[in-house]
Write an enzyme that holds these catalytic residues in place. Structure first.
Site, mmCIF file in Angstrom:
data_model
loop_
_atom_site.group_PDB
_atom_site.id
_atom_site.type_symbol
_atom_site.label_atom_id
_atom_site.label_comp_id
_atom_site.label_asym_id
_atom_site.label_seq_id
_atom_site.Cartn_x
_atom_site.Cartn_y
_atom_site.Cartn_z
ATOM 1 N N GLY A 1 74.418 62.912 74.443
ATOM 2 C CA GLY A 1 75.617 61.993 74.586
ATOM 3 C C GLY A 1 77.004 62.845 74.863
ATOM 4 O O GLY A 1 77.523 62.301 74.948
ATOM 5 N N ASN B 1 77.908 63.477 77.925
ATOM 6 C CA ASN B 1 78.582 62.649 78.880
ATOM 7 C C ASN B 1 79.403 61.362 78.434
ATOM 8 O O ASN B 1 80.349 61.177 78.692
ATOM 9 C CB ASN B 1 77.512 62.170 80.103
ATOM 10 N N ASN C 1 74.764 56.532 87.628
ATOM 11 C CA ASN C 1 73.913 57.513 86.924
ATOM 12 C C ASN C 1 74.441 59.000 87.271
ATOM 13 O O ASN C 1 74.929 59.102 88.355
ATOM 14 C CB ASN C 1 72.562 57.361 87.261
ATOM 15 N N HIS D 1 73.002 62.975 87.630
ATOM 16 C CA HIS D 1 71.803 63.534 87.734
ATOM 17 C C HIS D 1 72.199 65.280 87.875
ATOM 18 O O HIS D 1 72.982 65.578 88.787
ATOM 19 C CB HIS D 1 71.067 63.193 88.953
#
Ligand code: GRF
Length: 192
Positions: free
Chosen positions: A20, A22, A110, A112
């Site tokens: 977590g 981010n 998202n 990546h």
């Protein structure tokens, strides 16, 4: 004198499965006066995800779902009950169903850990090193239901050093993730 409040902040959900970091940086970003988002809920497929501690610390509602297909409607109901308009996947390891994505088309981001469209999938750091790439990096993209490549919002290149272990490279890239995710949200919302 009526209190001048800025534009309504966008009710946002963050989905996590792990550490977590981010999520933590998105919470910090959301607390800034000028931030366009408010993180209303944190959703996870893992009740023991370490990142949930960041949500609890900031008194953000947490909900755990298994994310199997029959969960779809339950999750969608939960999100609509909380008027969620934007979903940020952040270290989220489940694949969302086409039905779910269609409901939020254009509003699911998202992050990546590679320079998409190269190196989709897992273990990106080991894979780029194995291929002797000079650069890797991270990308924020929209999640869409079609198989066509997902719309890239923002990416950041990170140089790979000869002496890098994949752990050191991952750490350097993760730091850049925390920087570009908030910027990508600003870029997406300014284009809507
Ligand atoms: C990050 O490298 C992210 O790119 C990937 O999951 C990793 C862990 O992220 N999707 P976080 O610390 O859980 O935010």
């Amino acid at each position: 004198m009526t209190k001048l409040t800025g534009p309504k902040k966008i009710d946002t959900a963050v989905f996590i499965s792990g550490t977590g970091t981010n999520l933590s940086s998105l919470i910090k970003f959301s607390l800034k006066k000028r931030s366009p988002i408010i993180i209303k809920v944190v959703v996870s497929n893992k009740s023991k995800a370490k990142g949930l501690n960041f949500a609890k610390k900031h008194k953000i509602k947490v909900n755990i779902f298994k994310f199997n297909l029959k969960d779809d409607q339950k999750i969608l109901n939960f999100l609509s009950k909380n008027q969620i308009k934007l979903i940020c996947l952040a270290g989220f390891m489940k694949i969302l169903s086409k039905k779910f994505i269609k409901k939020f088309e254009g509003k699911i981001l998202n992050i990546h850990p590679s320079l998409l469209p190269k190196y989709k999938g897992l273990n990106t750091h080991e894979r780029v090193q194995k291929k002797n790439e000079k650069f890797s990096g991270c990308t924020v993209h929209l999640v869409n239901s079609k198989l066509k490549s997902e719309k890239i919002i923002l990416k950041k290149k990170v140089k790979i050093f000869k002496k890098d272990t994949s752990k050191k490279l991952a750490k350097r890239i993760l730091k850049q993730e925390h920087i570009i995710y908030p910027k990508a949200i600003l870029k997406l919302l300014s284009s809507l």
